[in-house]
Scaffold this motif. Structure first.
Motif, PDB file in Angstrom:
ATOM      1  N   ARG A   1      28.056  43.686  -0.438  1.00 35.90           N
ATOM      2  CA  ARG A   1      27.529  42.389  -0.887  1.00 35.90           C
ATOM      3  C   ARG A   1      27.327  42.384  -2.398  1.00 35.90           C
ATOM      4  NH1 ARG A   1      22.821  40.780   3.535  1.00 35.90           N
ATOM      5  NH2 ARG A   1      24.076  41.034   5.410  1.00 35.90           N
ATOM      6  N   ARG A   2      26.767  43.485  -2.885  1.00 40.89           N
ATOM      7  CA  ARG A   2      26.505  43.580  -4.323  1.00 40.89           C
ATOM      8  C   ARG A   2      27.807  43.504  -5.121  1.00 40.89           C
ATOM      9  NH1 ARG A   2      24.162  47.937  -4.001  1.00 40.89           N
ATOM     10  NH2 ARG A   2      22.071  47.131  -3.613  1.00 40.89           N
ATOM     11  N   GLU A   3      28.812  44.201  -4.661  1.00 35.08           N
ATOM     12  CA  GLU A   3      30.105  44.173  -5.350  1.00 35.08           C
ATOM     13  C   GLU A   3      30.738  42.784  -5.291  1.00 35.08           C
ATOM     14  OE1 GLU A   3      31.635  46.432  -7.260  1.00 35.08           O
ATOM     15  OE2 GLU A   3      29.773  47.555  -7.068  1.00 35.08           O
ATOM     16  N   ALA A   4      30.543  42.101  -4.170  1.00 31.66           N
ATOM     17  CA  ALA A   4      31.095  40.753  -4.034  1.00 31.66           C
ATOM     18  C   ALA A   4      30.436  39.805  -5.036  1.00 31.66           C
ATOM     19  CB  ALA A   4      30.894  40.244  -2.611  1.00 31.66           C
ATOM     20  N   PHE A   5      29.124  39.911  -5.166  1.00 36.51           N
ATOM     21  CA  PHE A   5      28.425  39.058  -6.135  1.00 36.51           C
ATOM     22  C   PHE A   5      28.799  39.444  -7.565  1.00 36.51           C
ATOM     23  CE2 PHE A   5      25.520  38.017  -2.613  1.00 36.51           C
ATOM     24  CZ  PHE A   5      25.383  36.661  -2.811  1.00 36.51           C
ATOM     25  N   LYS A   6      28.974  40.719  -7.812  1.00 41.76           N
ATOM     26  CA  LYS A   6      29.370  41.178  -9.144  1.00 41.76           C
ATOM     27  C   LYS A   6      30.753  40.630  -9.501  1.00 41.76           C
ATOM     28  CE  LYS A   6      29.926  45.448 -11.852  1.00 41.76           C
ATOM     29  NZ  LYS A   6      29.857  46.934 -11.788  1.00 41.76           N
ATOM     30  N   ALA A   7      31.668  40.681  -8.533  1.00 41.13           N
ATOM     31  CA  ALA A   7      33.017  40.148  -8.762  1.00 41.13           C
ATOM     32  C   ALA A   7      32.972  38.639  -8.992  1.00 41.13           C
ATOM     33  CB  ALA A   7      33.910  40.469  -7.563  1.00 41.13           C
ATOM     34  N   LEU A   8      32.089  37.956  -8.284  1.00 47.91           N
ATOM     35  CA  LEU A   8      31.948  36.513  -8.475  1.00 47.91           C
ATOM     36  C   LEU A   8      31.444  36.219  -9.886  1.00 47.91           C
ATOM     37  CD1 LEU A   8      31.941  33.608  -7.503  1.00 47.91           C
ATOM     38  CD2 LEU A   8      29.662  33.999  -6.529  1.00 47.91           C
ATOM     39  N   GLY A   9      30.485  37.004 -10.358  1.00 42.96           N
ATOM     40  CA  GLY A   9      29.968  36.810 -11.718  1.00 42.96           C
ATOM     41  C   GLY A   9      31.059  36.971 -12.757  1.00 42.96           C
ATOM     42  N   LYS A  10      31.899  37.991 -12.601  1.00 44.99           N
ATOM     43  CA  LYS A  10      33.000  38.208 -13.536  1.00 44.99           C
ATOM     44  C   LYS A  10      34.000  37.055 -13.470  1.00 44.99           C
ATOM     45  CE  LYS A  10      32.876  43.277 -13.660  1.00 44.99           C
ATOM     46  NZ  LYS A  10      33.632  44.533 -13.374  1.00 44.99           N
ATOM     47  N   ALA A  11      34.256  36.579 -12.247  1.00 45.94           N
ATOM     48  CA  ALA A  11      35.192  35.462 -12.094  1.00 45.94           C
ATOM     49  C   ALA A  11      34.639  34.197 -12.748  1.00 45.94           C
ATOM     50  CB  ALA A  11      35.462  35.214 -10.612  1.00 45.94           C
ATOM     51  N   GLN A  12      33.352  33.987 -12.624  1.00 47.37           N
ATOM     52  CA  GLN A  12      32.739  32.808 -13.254  1.00 47.37           C
ATOM     53  C   GLN A  12      32.797  32.912 -14.775  1.00 47.37           C
ATOM     54  OE1 GLN A  12      28.924  33.075 -11.282  1.00 47.37           O
ATOM     55  NE2 GLN A  12      29.439  31.455  -9.833  1.00 47.37           N
ATOM     56  N   ASP A  13      32.567  34.115 -15.299  1.00 46.36           N
ATOM     57  CA  ASP A  13      32.673  34.312 -16.745  1.00 46.36           C
ATOM     58  C   ASP A  13      34.098  34.043 -17.219  1.00 46.36           C
ATOM     59  OD1 ASP A  13      30.031  34.962 -16.983  1.00 46.36           O
ATOM     60  OD2 ASP A  13      30.349  37.133 -16.935  1.00 46.36           O
ATOM     61  N   ALA A  14      35.076  34.507 -16.434  1.00 47.61           N
ATOM     62  CA  ALA A  14      36.475  34.279 -16.801  1.00 47.61           C
ATOM     63  C   ALA A  14      36.791  32.788 -16.810  1.00 47.61           C
ATOM     64  CB  ALA A  14      37.396  35.019 -15.823  1.00 47.61           C
ATOM     65  N   THR A  15      36.232  32.061 -15.859  1.00 48.81           N
ATOM     66  CA  THR A  15      36.449  30.612 -15.818  1.00 48.81           C
ATOM     67  C   THR A  15      35.867  29.946 -17.061  1.00 48.81           C
ATOM     68  OG1 THR A  15      36.379  30.611 -13.392  1.00 48.81           O
ATOM     69  CG2 THR A  15      36.050  28.503 -14.496  1.00 48.81           C
ATOM     70  N   LYS A  16      34.669  30.382 -17.459  1.00 46.55           N
ATOM     71  CA  LYS A  16      34.046  29.823 -18.652  1.00 46.55           C
ATOM     72  C   LYS A  16      34.893  30.096 -19.888  1.00 46.55           C
ATOM     73  CE  LYS A  16      29.330  30.514 -16.894  1.00 46.55           C
ATOM     74  NZ  LYS A  16      28.071  31.258 -17.090  1.00 46.55           N
TER      75      LYS A  16
END
Length: 423
Positions: free
Chosen positions: A161-176
């Motif tokens: 779960r932690r890795e999934a949320f971490k990957a989501l954070g990186k993906a959101q940063d990439a989108t920004k």
């Protein structure tokens, strides 16, 4: 007619971060011109860059959606690791119960060893006690192993779960980041097309044409209106046939993630046109007219903040342009005022009398009223300098409003145009 202009960018890059502001558009943070001027890119090159930026953004959005789905899967009760963790927990609980039962059997076997028991009864009780103790030892080992397995399974589930949320954070940063790059590329392309369509010679920076804002506060409150003064001065050695004032306002909420400019309106008035008028979508105020060398013109501006406006931060950009038959020029230093927006606590404060205070006509020498001051932003060579003191930009960024600087700066740079534009 108003000068044709392209609003090629939106302040809704409010999703950008301070790092993006500095990395994607370094010209906005660098006050020093490049040592080696680069060749001006063609429209075709800019179109290619914009297309690539769009593709990168689309891919980032898709990746973010996939990362979000991964988070949904990771937290689902049916996720394999979560099922395994639940199963291991159940086994550990059952083993603990079995251990408790075995311990109770040992206690019961001890109770049967009484002094009154016959030899046969004593022999049977001792045998039962030995078997109970063996069963209790085995149950304890099983319970200990099951508990360790349950903890290990839970850790695997939590890590996933932690890795999934971490990957989501990186993906959101990439989108920004890709959104900021896309917005900057679109702005550059729009500016190039605007200049290409207008033809003629490029408007040059005119250091002698200055704009000064006074009376602008550092804070405004939702439901109120703030009046301030603008003075445009022709400090050159030539007459200017037509001078216009550029005025725009940009704002985000406190997080910097939401554009709230719709709650803010700029209005203007002057001695020759005293009734308040809203600054229209063209963002140019056509009231000063001609300015001879050494003359200045004064206007009043009013910032109306809707009572529904949330707390946040904003910027106003005030600048001047002139247009003569033989050329045009832009103020290299725009007056930038950053301000905080405070949400209305209760009933909005009434707006001021709609009849504005009379302002001085061009060349009257009357000093604008107000105690506030503006901060110049240099746009020479296409750069947007840091505003205010050395840490002003950082203060805005830390407040979550880096997008305001990035978006507003891009919009301001797009206003470069060529001689021959409709005026």
């Amino acid at each position: 007619m108003k000068i044709r202009r392209v609003l090629a960018t939106a302040v809704a890059i409010a999703v950008t971060t301070p790092a993006v502001m500095l990395s994607v558009t370094p010209a906005f943070a660098d006050t020093k011109p490049a040592a080696q001027p680069q060749a001006k890119p063609t429209v075709k090159e800019l179109e290619k860059a914009a297309a690539e930026a769009q593709k990168a953004y689309d891919e980032a959005v898709a990746a973010e959606e996939a990362a979000y789905q991964a988070v949904e899967d990771a937290v689902s009760e049916t996720a394999p690791l979560n099922v395994a963790a639940e199963k291991a927990r159940k086994a550990a609980d059952e083993a603990a119960t079995a251990k408790t039962t075995a311990d109770e059997a040992v206690t019961d076997a001890l109770d049967d060893l009484t002094e009154a028991a016959t030899d046969a009864e004593r022999e049977a009780a001792e045998k039962a006690l030995a078997e109970a103790k063996a069963a209790a030892t085995a149950a304890a080992t099983t319970a200990e192993t099951a508990e360790a397995d349950a903890k290990a399974a839970l850790k695997l589930s939590d890590d996933a779960r932690r890795e999934a949320f971490k990957a989501l954070g990186k993906a959101q940063d990439a989108t920004k980041q890709t959104l900021a790059a896309k917005t900057a590329a679109d702005a550059a392309l729009a500016r190039a097309k605007e200049e290409e369509n207008q033809g003629g010679g490029e408007c040059l920076d005119e250091p002698g044409l200055t704009t000064v804002v006074t009376g602008f506060p550092s804070k405004v409150t939702a439901g109120t209106a703030t009046t301030f003064s603008v003075r445009v001065t022709n400090g050159t050695d030539k007459d200017m046939e037509k001078v216009l004032t550029y005025a725009s306002v940009h704002a985000t909420d406190k997080s910097g993630a939401k554009d709230i400019a719709k709650y803010l309106k700029l209005k203007w008035s002057s001695a020759s046109s005293p009734k308040w008028k809203t600054v229209d979508g063209d963002l140019y105020i056509d009231t000063i007219g001609a300015l001879k060398r050494g003359e200045h013109g004064d206007i009043k501006l009013r910032l109306d903040v809707d009572a529904k406006a949330p707390a946040g931060q904003g910027l106003t950009f005030i600048a001047g342009d002139y247009f003569n038959k033989d050329g045009c020029g832009l103020t290299p230093d725009a007056a930038v005022n950053k301000f905080d927006i405070k949400a209305a606590a209760g009933k909005p404060t009434p707006k001021p009398d709609p009849k504005p205070t009379k302002t001085a006509a061009a060349g009257s020498g009357v000093t604008p009223q107000g105690s506030g001051s503006s901060v110049p932003v240099n746009t020479t060579n296409g750069s947007l300098a840091a505003t205010g003191s050395s840490d002003a930009t950082a203060q805005i960024a830390l407040a979550g409003g880096a997008a305001v600087v990035l978006g507003a700066g891009a919009m301001f740079l797009v206003r470069r145009r060529r001689t021959g534009a409709d005026v």
